[in-house]
Design an enzyme around this catalytic site. Structure first.
Site, PDB file in Angstrom:
ATOM      1  CG  ASN A   9      44.353  43.603  31.184  1.00  0.00           C
ATOM      2  OD1 ASN A   9      44.346  44.618  30.317  1.00  0.00           O
ATOM      3  ND2 ASN A   9      44.262  43.641  32.560  1.00  0.00           N
ATOM      4  CG  HIS A  94      43.318  45.646  36.334  1.00  0.00           C
ATOM      5  ND1 HIS A  94      44.483  46.081  36.887  1.00  0.00           N
ATOM      6  CD2 HIS A  94      43.376  44.369  35.665  1.00  0.00           C
ATOM      7  CE1 HIS A  94      45.105  45.208  36.792  1.00  0.00           C
ATOM      8  NE2 HIS A  94      44.688  44.365  36.150  1.00  0.00           N
TER       9      HIS A  94
HETATM   10  P1  13P Z   1      50.476  39.898  34.785  1.00  0.00           P
HETATM   11  O1  13P Z   1      50.093  38.669  34.094  1.00  0.00           O
HETATM   12  O2  13P Z   1      51.200  40.840  33.946  1.00  0.00           O
HETATM   13  O3  13P Z   1      50.779  39.633  36.414  1.00  0.00           O
HETATM   14  O4  13P Z   1      49.209  40.911  35.114  1.00  0.00           O
HETATM   15  C1  13P Z   1      47.855  40.288  35.419  1.00  0.00           C
HETATM   16  C2  13P Z   1      46.996  41.092  35.301  1.00  0.00           C
HETATM   17  O5  13P Z   1      46.772  42.418  35.802  1.00  0.00           O
HETATM   18  C3  13P Z   1      45.682  40.861  34.301  1.00  0.00           C
HETATM   19  O6  13P Z   1      44.739  41.770  34.291  1.00  0.00           O
END
Ligand code: 13P
Length: 252
Positions: A9, A94
């Protein structure tokens, strides 16, 4: 039985030129890991050029959001059918969209239905906040998010949906959950609710990813857990050796 999946993502990062450069550098190695479903979710503006670069590969492309309506006066939004022109996947609900853009379990439900209609695979994000975690409410919160977010889908619609368990306190903080902790939460509060909604077979087929500060260093700890089928990776998906290492760990 469940094919492991690693999705990156990218959130609101990378111009088209930067996105192209990152994908060009990732592709040669990323293509080798056929046993892992690999998905890249760049920002909307980069979907078309990245779609062209992924043609002929088995690497999937995902959007980070859709609107639930098919068309109309919704300035700044994109429908599932529009996204489907380039993508096979879409991230829905999300925690950043819930926190900053007013998304709710109800809007998640509508978006998942729209995605099903367009034959997009939903990656539905759920997870408790730090306050909820500290108050011991994790199971209650996840139960509500699963039941309200996925409720009233037909068995057919539920088939193929991917769930990402992303504790909000672990996102972008460098403080990941533990593998065993996430595994237990997924068993108790996610798969058990999938059984209630759709029966044992769908619950067992559904892939549940872990997300929240996944790195090359901790990925294997999550992938070694029986209930965890891969990862939704934020920050580390923008780093070439890091993301490849995570995919490599999932292939083992
Ligand atoms: P991080 O891996 O940067 O903690 O983010 C996780 C996330 O929100 C994936 O959707």
């Amino acid at each position: 039985m469940r094919k492991p999946m690693v999705a990156g993502n990218w959130k609101m990062n990378k111009t088209v030129e930067q996105a192209r450069e990152l994908v060009a550098q990732l592709l040669p190695d990323l293509q080798a890991f056929h046993t892992v479903e690999r998905v890249i979710c760049p920002p909307f503006t980069a979907l078309l050029p990245i779609c062209a670069m992924l043609k002929g590969t088995d690497i999937g492309l995902g959007a980070q959001n859709i609107h639930w309506e098919a068309s109309g006066a919704y300035t700044g939004e994109e429908s599932a059918a529009m996204v489907k022109e380039f993508c096979q996947y879409v991230i829905i609900g999300h925690s950043e969209r819930r926190a900053y853009f007013g998304e709710t379990d109800e809007s998640v439900n509508k978006k998942v239905r729209a995605a099903c209609e367009a034959k997009l695979t939903s990656i539905v994000c759920i997870g408790e906040t730090l306050a909820e975690f500290e108050a011991g409410r994790t199971e209650d919160v996840l139960t509500r998010q699963v039941i309200a977010g996925l409720g009233e889908l037909t068995i057919e619609q539920a088939q193929g949906i991917v769930i990402a368990y992303e504790p909000v306190w672990a996102i972008g903080t460098g403080k990941a959950a533990t593998g065993t902790g996430a595994n237990e939460v997924i068993a108790k509060a996610i798969r058990s609710n999938l059984v209630k909604l759709f029966g044992n077979s769908i619950s067992q087929q559904t892939r549940v990813l872990y997300g929240g500060s996944v790195t090359a260093e901790n990925a294997a700890e999550f992938f070694g857990q029986p209930e965890i089928d891969g990862a939704l990776v934020g920050g580390a998906s923008l780093k070439i050796p890091g993301f490849l290492e995570i995919v490599r760990a999932a292939a083992k």
